[in-house]
Design a protein around this motif. Structure first.
Motif, PDB file in Angstrom:
ATOM      1  N   PHE A 235       0.829  -1.203   0.000  1.00 15.33           N
ATOM      2  CA  PHE A 235       0.000   0.000   0.000  1.00 15.33           C
ATOM      3  C   PHE A 235       0.865   1.256   0.000  1.00 15.33           C
ATOM      4  CE2 PHE A 235      -1.992   3.505   2.268  1.00 15.33           C
ATOM      5  CZ  PHE A 235      -3.168   3.673   1.541  1.00 15.33           C
ATOM      6  N   ALA A 239       0.767   3.958  -2.926  1.00 19.63           N
ATOM      7  CA  ALA A 239       0.246   5.291  -2.621  1.00 19.63           C
ATOM      8  C   ALA A 239       1.262   6.376  -2.977  1.00 19.63           C
ATOM      9  CB  ALA A 239      -0.131   5.378  -1.146  1.00 19.63           C
ATOM     10  N   TYR A 242       1.489   6.601  -6.702  1.00 15.97           N
ATOM     11  CA  TYR A 242       0.297   7.273  -7.231  1.00 15.97           C
ATOM     12  C   TYR A 242       0.365   8.775  -6.994  1.00 15.97           C
ATOM     13  CZ  TYR A 242      -4.654   8.039  -8.267  1.00 15.97           C
ATOM     14  OH  TYR A 242      -5.840   8.469  -8.807  1.00 15.97           O
ATOM     15  N   TRP A 348      -6.649   2.290  -8.368  1.00 17.23           N
ATOM     16  CA  TRP A 348      -7.733   2.126  -7.400  1.00 17.23           C
ATOM     17  C   TRP A 348      -8.031   0.657  -7.129  1.00 17.23           C
ATOM     18  CZ3 TRP A 348      -9.737   6.186  -4.741  1.00 17.23           C
ATOM     19  CH2 TRP A 348      -9.407   7.463  -5.209  1.00 17.23           C
ATOM     20  N   MET A 351      -5.194  -0.687  -5.125  1.00 20.49           N
ATOM     21  CA  MET A 351      -5.296  -0.184  -3.765  1.00 20.49           C
ATOM     22  C   MET A 351      -6.252  -1.039  -2.944  1.00 20.49           C
ATOM     23  SD  MET A 351      -7.484   1.905  -1.703  1.00 20.49           S
ATOM     24  CE  MET A 351      -8.344   3.060  -2.761  1.00 20.49           C
ATOM     25  N   ASN A 371      -8.045   4.475   2.846  1.00 20.72           N
ATOM     26  CA  ASN A 371      -8.536   5.386   1.823  1.00 20.72           C
ATOM     27  C   ASN A 371      -8.283   6.837   2.194  1.00 20.72           C
ATOM     28  OD1 ASN A 371     -10.344   4.355  -0.631  1.00 20.72           O
ATOM     29  ND2 ASN A 371     -10.438   2.838   1.018  1.00 20.72           N
ATOM     30  N   TRP A 374      -4.774   7.434   1.228  1.00 22.25           N
ATOM     31  CA  TRP A 374      -4.705   7.380  -0.231  1.00 22.25           C
ATOM     32  C   TRP A 374      -5.170   8.695  -0.859  1.00 22.25           C
ATOM     33  CZ3 TRP A 374      -2.935   3.975  -3.887  1.00 22.25           C
ATOM     34  CH2 TRP A 374      -3.400   4.125  -5.180  1.00 22.25           C
ATOM     35  N   THR A 375      -6.347   9.165  -0.456  1.00 22.56           N
ATOM     36  CA  THR A 375      -6.868  10.398  -1.051  1.00 22.56           C
ATOM     37  C   THR A 375      -6.056  11.618  -0.634  1.00 22.56           C
ATOM     38  OG1 THR A 375      -8.494  10.665   0.732  1.00 22.56           O
ATOM     39  CG2 THR A 375      -9.221   9.501  -1.240  1.00 22.56           C
ATOM     40  N   GLN A 378      -3.180  11.530  -2.916  1.00 24.41           N
ATOM     41  CA  GLN A 378      -3.662  11.852  -4.254  1.00 24.41           C
ATOM     42  C   GLN A 378      -3.823  13.362  -4.421  1.00 24.41           C
ATOM     43  OE1 GLN A 378      -7.787  11.171  -4.934  1.00 24.41           O
ATOM     44  NE2 GLN A 378      -7.609  11.043  -7.153  1.00 24.41           N
TER      45      GLN A 378
END
Length: 449
Positions: A235, A239, A242, A348, A351, A371, A374-375, A378
């Motif tokens: 992860f 991440a 990404y 996604w 993930m 999440n 992650w966001t 992002q």
């Protein structure tokens, strides 16, 4: 609630789940396309300062996203853990987006206007977190099947692509129709309120009775949360990768309107972007089934790497564009869209696989927490793109304006713009594919997870 054990979801569930991404992507792509040029050509903020303001606004996301993710994990209601957050967040998201362009201090110095914009942006993206984090956490809760997650993500991204079209083509079109400048942006923001809000409310309504994976809320300290996240090596690597990829995508996107004005030398840059962007979106949507088939026959990382290679070739070719190659620009946008399609699906979906991998070392329910991180990363990546292009332009002598026009620029500034939307993002994105190629989680490791 109970655990979803069937490997196939109904089409109605897929459609209901995917709908939310339409509104989310309208917000995201319109923000990336419009905000940088809005700051520099309407509010008169220097390019480097504009990029810095956009990046600074994302510092709050690094704090708020994991917190909201964990609160989402711990929420208990008759409609589950995720949907209440999404319902409230969707309304705030639409109102916040409109607020970004109200410019109530239009007679104040550019710095004051820029600060107001950043505050409005922070509020808007906090609302985006309230939608995006619980929304992403639902993927592994809806299905435990490796390929079904890719399919579910593809439905989500299909709706997301429609959002890209509405936000990417509609935002500059509305700005142009209503005369550009402050007034054009204000009206565009108001028109987008229902377009951003309603899709998520539709998802909430139709999924309110769909059973999700059962979980027992547990309270963990921030230190305990971070320890569990850090332990998930796949992860963390994905991440961070990404984040860089999102930054390069945002760098290209943030410069597209400027490219229409200065590289393609269009008399109406907004109008040309409105023509180019649908070609990109159409290519993206039509390519989704192709990449799904490739991934099913091989693997997600394999398909992702090849999609990334296509994107780098398309982005790199932007370096050779000029006023004489406008027609060729449409082909380039098709190539970029073909590669971007893989980028929309596989991070996604991978993930979600990484979240499932967490079950190998903990029995705690951490979907929202993962999440959240992650966001957050992002959104930092999305802000990193304008920051880089902003300072490249600033240091090369780029001139801002306050009337919505695109003033003449020096050769150095034009060359910096050309590099920032082509060679640099293409090379950096290509390097990230090495990490994707070495992705450790295999289909057989996750089939029975």
């Amino acid at each position: 609630m109970r655990l979803i054990m069937s490997t196939r979801l109904t089409t109605s569930i897929r459609i209901a789940y995917g709908a939310s991404d339409l509104g989310v992507n309208i917000l995201v792509i319109a923000s990336i396309l419009i905000t940088f040029t809005y700051l520099t050509t309407v509010l008169g903020v220097d390019a480097g300062i504009a990029g810095t303001l956009l990046l600074a606004a994302k510092v709050w996301d690094v704090i708020s996203d994991p917190i909201i993710g964990r609160l989402s994990d711990q929420t208990q209601s008759k409609y589950g853990r995720r949907l209440p957050w999404m319902a409230i967040g969707s309304v705030l998201m639409g109102l916040g987006f409109a607020g970004m362009f109200l410019a109530p201090f239009s007679n104040s110095p550019a710095t004051v206007q820029g600060v107001y914009f950043v505050i409005a942006l922070m509020i808007t993206y906090t609302a985006f977190t309230m939608v995006g984090v619980p929304y992403g956490a639902m993927t592994p809760e809806l299905t435990n099947d490796y390929d079904e997650r890719s399919s579910l993500t593809a439905w989500r991204m299909t709706f997301g692509s429609v959002g890209l079209l509405i936000g990417g083509a509609g935002a500059p079109l509305l700005v142009s129709i209503f005369g550009g400048g402050l007034e054009g942006h204000r009206i565009m923001g108001l028109v987008f309120i229902p377009l951003i809000t309603l899709p998520t409310l539709i998802t909430v309504f139709f999924l309110r009775n769909v059973p999700l994976k059962q979980a027992t809320p547990e309270k963990l300290s921030f230190k305990e949360q971070w320890a569990l996240v850090k332990q998930n090596k796949p992860f963390v690597k994905l991440a961070l990768t990404y984040l860089v990829q999102a930054g390069m995508m945002a760098q290209v996107t943030a410069g597209l309107l400027l490219a229409c004005a200065y590289i393609f030398e269009a008399q109406d840059a907004n109008a040309l972007l409105t023509q180019l962007y649908p070609v990109f979106v159409l290519s993206t949507v039509l390519s989704l089934p192709f990449w799904l088939k490739v991934a099913k026959k091989t693997s997600k990382p394999f398909a992702f790497v090849w999609g990334g290679i296509v994107f780098t070739l398309g982005a790199g070719s932007m370096y050779f564009m000029s006023a004489a190659t406008v027609n060729l620009g449409f082909i380039v946008m098709m190539i970029i869209g073909f590669g971007y399609s893989a980028y929309m699906i596989f991070p996604w979906s991978m993930m979600a696989d990484a979240i499932t991998h967490a079950k190998t070392y903990t029995d705690k329910s951490l979907e929202g927490l993962f999440n959240g991180w992650w966001t957050a990363l992002q959104k930092v990546g999305i802000a990193l793109g304008p920051f880089i292009i902003g300072w490249m332009l600033q240091l090369s002598g780029y001139q801002s304006s306050t009337d919505g026009s695109f003033p003449p620029q020096s050769e150095e500034a034009l060359y910096a713009l050309r590099l920032s939307i082509s060679i640099i993002p293409a090379v950096v994105f290509a390097l990230t594919l090495i990490i994707i190629y070495r992705w450790p989680l295999k289909r057989e490791d996750l089939t029975n997870a």
